[in-house]
Design a protein around this motif. Sequence first.
Motif, PDB file in Angstrom:
ATOM      1  N   GLY A 165       0.741  -1.284   0.159  1.00  0.00           N
ATOM      2  CA  GLY A 165      -0.037  -0.231   0.049  1.00  0.00           C
ATOM      3  C   GLY A 165       1.010   1.363  -0.107  1.00  0.00           C
ATOM      4  O   GLY A 165       0.643   2.134  -1.045  1.00  0.00           O
ATOM      5  N   PRO A 166       1.695   1.436   1.022  1.00  0.00           N
ATOM      6  CA  PRO A 166       2.255   2.615   0.806  1.00  0.00           C
ATOM      7  C   PRO A 166       3.567   2.532  -0.199  1.00  0.00           C
ATOM      8  O   PRO A 166       3.824   3.980  -0.745  1.00  0.00           O
ATOM      9  CB  PRO A 166       3.339   2.327   2.264  1.00  0.00           C
ATOM     10  N   ALA A 167       3.905   1.367  -0.813  1.00  0.00           N
ATOM     11  CA  ALA A 167       4.846   1.460  -1.889  1.00  0.00           C
ATOM     12  C   ALA A 167       4.018   2.006  -3.166  1.00  0.00           C
ATOM     13  O   ALA A 167       4.723   2.433  -3.979  1.00  0.00           O
ATOM     14  CB  ALA A 167       5.488   0.069  -2.036  1.00  0.00           C
ATOM     15  N   THR A 168       2.943   1.509  -3.198  1.00  0.00           N
ATOM     16  CA  THR A 168       2.109   2.244  -4.449  1.00  0.00           C
ATOM     17  C   THR A 168       1.781   3.486  -4.144  1.00  0.00           C
ATOM     18  O   THR A 168       1.740   4.301  -5.317  1.00  0.00           O
ATOM     19  CB  THR A 168       0.853   1.149  -4.403  1.00  0.00           C
ATOM     20  N   ALA A 169       1.513   4.041  -3.308  1.00  0.00           N
ATOM     21  CA  ALA A 169       1.142   5.605  -2.845  1.00  0.00           C
ATOM     22  C   ALA A 169       2.344   6.166  -3.136  1.00  0.00           C
ATOM     23  O   ALA A 169       2.365   7.339  -3.958  1.00  0.00           O
ATOM     24  CB  ALA A 169       0.600   5.472  -1.392  1.00  0.00           C
TER      25      ALA A 169
END
Length: 400
Positions: free
Chosen positions: A97-101
């Motif tokens: 999730g944070p990597a995609t964001a």
Amino acid sequence: MPQPPGDAEPRPDPVPPDGRDGDDGDNRSDGGDAARMPPWLPKAFVLAGAVVVAFQALTWLLQRLRDLLLLLLISLFLAFAIEPAVNWLARRGWRRGPATAVTFLVVGVLVAAFLGGIASVLFTQANNLVEGFPGYAGQVIDWINDTFGTELSRETLFERLPAVSESVSQHLSSLATNVVGIGATAFGVVFQTLGVLLFGFYLSAEGPQFRRAVCSVLPPHRQREVLRAWEIAVDKTGGYIYSRGLLALISAIAHYIFMVVLGVPYAAVLAVWAGVVSQFIPAVGTYLAGAVPVLLALTVAPSTALWMLIFVVGYQQLENYLLHPRITARTVDVHPAVAFGLILAGAAVAGPVGVLLAVPLGATLQAFAGAYVRRYDVEEHPLTEHPRPGARWWKWLRRH
């Protein structure tokens, strides 16, 4: 002659009470069965009608959901494009999730900086071109007369300028009055962009869960095929972005150096424009990328614009025949003629979005064909020969 003791004389068949022969009755019974409708025929009619109704309903549904399906296709392409970066961060301990964001944030900042810089330069220079157009036109006429010995008249051009300016003003006024339509179009574009970002984010952040959900309803051998196809799509889409990004970087550096030598203003921004637009907008991107630097070079001198045009054309040939085949050989190896045909097909099916998605989609289908279609050795024949460059001249020299 007497009959043998054990054999009895055959007796005639009994006659029915009504005096009619039994064979006629059997024939009439057969004729009645033949005249009756077969029991399977009504079921066939019902099944055919149901198929037609289902086909019509499916066509109607696809027409209504066309925009949504196109939005999902763009989102899937976006998820494929950022999948390598997200996987790289995930292997280093990041949650998906944070990597995609973070990946979305970096891409958004780069796109916003590019559009903001280009919009500022274009607005400023367009205003300067409009205000100084008579002077630039006079410079061009003087340069053409001095260079080619012609006798073009400034007065004739300046007499026609008011009519041209009036027609341009009328078009701008009609465009300005359609504020409601422009606002609705802008709102639709913003809404669709947000939808693409939302679906793309979830397809990338929840990628493993989504793939597990798909594979859970398939047998093991089908699961391997689906995952292999997914991996090919990610590799080809990522390879397309990588190759185009590298070509855009090389193009931007080359244009920047040449524009600095010529003294063209805003060389850095124009170089980024030329690199990005020429690579990520197929077919017409090359002309759009070269038109803006040439127009701004015209503000310096007509000869500068001419040199800029020569450089743009020359660099495009160098890229097509030297850089592009070498860089895309291991990423998205699609023949230029096939790529042009895919672009035309994508434009006919989905418009500008189809133009952007045509080449990576075609490269993915080509990879599927290479992975699943069996190939055979080609028989030697003059029609299948592919001689190396210079081989014909070498053979001729050896014979002589």
